[in-house]
Design a protein around this motif. Sequence first.
Motif, PDB file in Angstrom:
ATOM      1  N   LEU A   1       0.615  -1.290  -0.021  1.00 31.85           N
ATOM      2  CA  LEU A   1       0.157   0.080  -0.071  1.00 31.85           C
ATOM      3  C   LEU A   1       0.680   1.045  -0.005  1.00 31.85           C
ATOM      4  N   VAL A   2       1.847   1.259   0.853  1.00 33.60           N
ATOM      5  CA  VAL A   2       2.674   2.358   0.851  1.00 33.60           C
ATOM      6  C   VAL A   2       3.609   2.585  -0.677  1.00 33.60           C
ATOM      7  N   GLY A   3       4.225   1.530  -1.062  1.00 36.65           N
ATOM      8  CA  GLY A   3       4.887   1.504  -2.298  1.00 36.65           C
ATOM      9  C   GLY A   3       4.023   1.963  -3.410  1.00 36.65           C
ATOM     10  N   GLY A   4       2.789   1.397  -3.590  1.00 36.77           N
ATOM     11  CA  GLY A   4       1.923   1.593  -4.399  1.00 36.77           C
ATOM     12  C   GLY A   4       1.362   3.025  -4.529  1.00 36.77           C
ATOM     13  N   SER A   5       1.252   3.454  -3.309  1.00 38.81           N
ATOM     14  CA  SER A   5       0.581   4.949  -3.308  1.00 38.81           C
ATOM     15  C   SER A   5       1.762   5.780  -3.831  1.00 38.81           C
ATOM     16  N   LEU A   6       3.134   5.478  -3.464  1.00 39.62           N
ATOM     17  CA  LEU A   6       4.123   6.401  -3.864  1.00 39.62           C
ATOM     18  C   LEU A   6       4.285   6.455  -5.272  1.00 39.62           C
ATOM     19  N   ILE A   7       4.117   5.002  -5.818  1.00 38.05           N
ATOM     20  CA  ILE A   7       4.322   5.081  -7.395  1.00 38.05           C
ATOM     21  C   ILE A   7       3.180   5.703  -8.077  1.00 38.05           C
ATOM     22  N   ALA A   8       1.905   5.560  -7.706  1.00 38.72           N
ATOM     23  CA  ALA A   8       0.752   6.001  -8.279  1.00 38.72           C
ATOM     24  C   ALA A   8       0.896   7.733  -8.239  1.00 38.72           C
ATOM     25  N   ILE A   9       1.658   8.383  -7.339  1.00 36.59           N
ATOM     26  CA  ILE A   9       1.590   9.616  -7.370  1.00 36.59           C
ATOM     27  C   ILE A   9       2.442  10.189  -8.372  1.00 36.59           C
ATOM     28  N   LEU A  10       3.576   9.355  -8.571  1.00 35.36           N
ATOM     29  CA  LEU A  10       4.549   9.846  -9.550  1.00 35.36           C
ATOM     30  C   LEU A  10       3.926   9.552 -10.966  1.00 35.36           C
TER      31      LEU A  10
ATOM     32  N   MET B   1       6.917  -0.830 -12.748  1.00 36.28           N
ATOM     33  CA  MET B   1       7.020  -2.301 -13.222  1.00 36.28           C
ATOM     34  C   MET B   1       6.184  -3.097 -12.067  1.00 36.28           C
ATOM     35  N   LYS B   2       6.697  -2.982 -10.719  1.00 34.91           N
ATOM     36  CA  LYS B   2       6.264  -3.724  -9.796  1.00 34.91           C
ATOM     37  C   LYS B   2       4.963  -3.719  -9.364  1.00 34.91           C
ATOM     38  N   VAL B   3       4.141  -2.510  -9.767  1.00 34.50           N
ATOM     39  CA  VAL B   3       2.700  -2.411  -9.262  1.00 34.50           C
ATOM     40  C   VAL B   3       1.733  -2.981 -10.295  1.00 34.50           C
ATOM     41  N   VAL B   4       1.754  -2.543 -11.597  1.00 33.56           N
ATOM     42  CA  VAL B   4       0.877  -3.043 -12.669  1.00 33.56           C
ATOM     43  C   VAL B   4       1.666  -3.774 -13.706  1.00 33.56           C
ATOM     44  N   GLY B   5       3.003  -4.006 -13.619  1.00 33.25           N
ATOM     45  CA  GLY B   5       3.735  -5.089 -14.521  1.00 33.25           C
ATOM     46  C   GLY B   5       4.045  -3.945 -16.001  1.00 33.25           C
ATOM     47  N   ILE B   6       4.839  -4.596 -16.570  1.00 30.71           N
ATOM     48  CA  ILE B   6       5.594  -4.107 -17.635  1.00 30.71           C
ATOM     49  C   ILE B   6       4.431  -3.825 -18.876  1.00 30.71           C
ATOM     50  N   MET B   7       3.723  -4.699 -18.970  1.00 30.00           N
ATOM     51  CA  MET B   7       2.421  -4.729 -20.013  1.00 30.00           C
ATOM     52  C   MET B   7       1.423  -3.625 -19.823  1.00 30.00           C
ATOM     53  N   LEU B   8       1.298  -3.006 -18.489  1.00 30.46           N
ATOM     54  CA  LEU B   8       0.161  -2.154 -18.137  1.00 30.46           C
ATOM     55  C   LEU B   8       0.646  -0.882 -17.451  1.00 30.46           C
ATOM     56  N   ILE B   9       2.095  -0.437 -17.609  1.00 31.34           N
ATOM     57  CA  ILE B   9       2.696   0.671 -17.323  1.00 31.34           C
ATOM     58  C   ILE B   9       2.226   1.687 -17.795  1.00 31.34           C
ATOM     59  N   SER B  10       1.726   1.699 -19.191  1.00 37.67           N
ATOM     60  CA  SER B  10       1.338   3.218 -19.916  1.00 37.67           C
ATOM     61  C   SER B  10      -0.166   3.349 -19.366  1.00 37.67           C
TER      62      SER B  10
END
Length: 274
Positions: free
Chosen positions: A16-25, A194-203
């Motif tokens: 949840l912490v890592g996903g939130s940080l990456i989501a903001i970016l 890459m860790k959150v949604v994977g390479i295929m769904l990053i965009s």
Amino acid sequence: MNLNEMLSYGFMQRALVGGSLIAILCSVLGVFLVLRRLSLIGDGLAHVTFGSVALALFFRLHSVYMTLSIIPVVLASALGILKLAQKARIYGDAAIGMVSAIGIATGVLLASVAGGFNVDLFSYLFGNILSISSSELCIAAALFVIVIAGVIMFYNELFASTFDEELAKSSGLNTDRINTVLVLLTALTVVLAMKVVGIMLISALLILPAVSALQIAKGFKTAIVSAAGIGVATVICGISLSFVMNLPTGATIVLINFIVFLCAFAARTLLRHP
């Protein structure tokens, strides 16, 4: 399972912490990329990341060293896209396509040499935020600080070049430097996403929160804040729902983002046509 029980797990807290940080970016940079019609750069760099992951798995690198080794490759590829567009007189989408094709071809070749696609490679293709380690969370936090600091430091220049690059250049702004900063910050974010949604769904994580926010926001700063809020909310909902219902986390996050976009689009349509 209640909320307290779910949050008692260490891997859920890290996710949840890592996903939130990456989501903001992703959401903040996504606003700049969408308005500049550079949305597909995330997809191109994701394919480069695929090739880098395949190479790292070929040499059996630990996940932490893998992330650190991927970063310079993706940064170099981002610069390569810019240089191709500037020096070789290739349009931006063509440059992205070239680098993307090289990245995916390299990944497929290395995976074939290594004996095929294994479980580790598939986890990077489709994301596995629930497996994020403490070391990877520290890397994510450090890169979060770097990217946000970069956006704040160059905010005025990014804003000017986003809405009228030619006017910004004629005003004496070094647009080449700003473009370089933007693609490098995006490259760092792609490695993390890459860790959150994977390479295929990053965009999708770069695009969907941004376009949802642009449907309802009335100003640029409001759009950035709204995109960040949407990104964090959808990632938290996606991680929680995927854990409770045993669903793929990355795909769940993306589909929730799409539902939010549909709601934002509907709200904008209703407000325009009472």
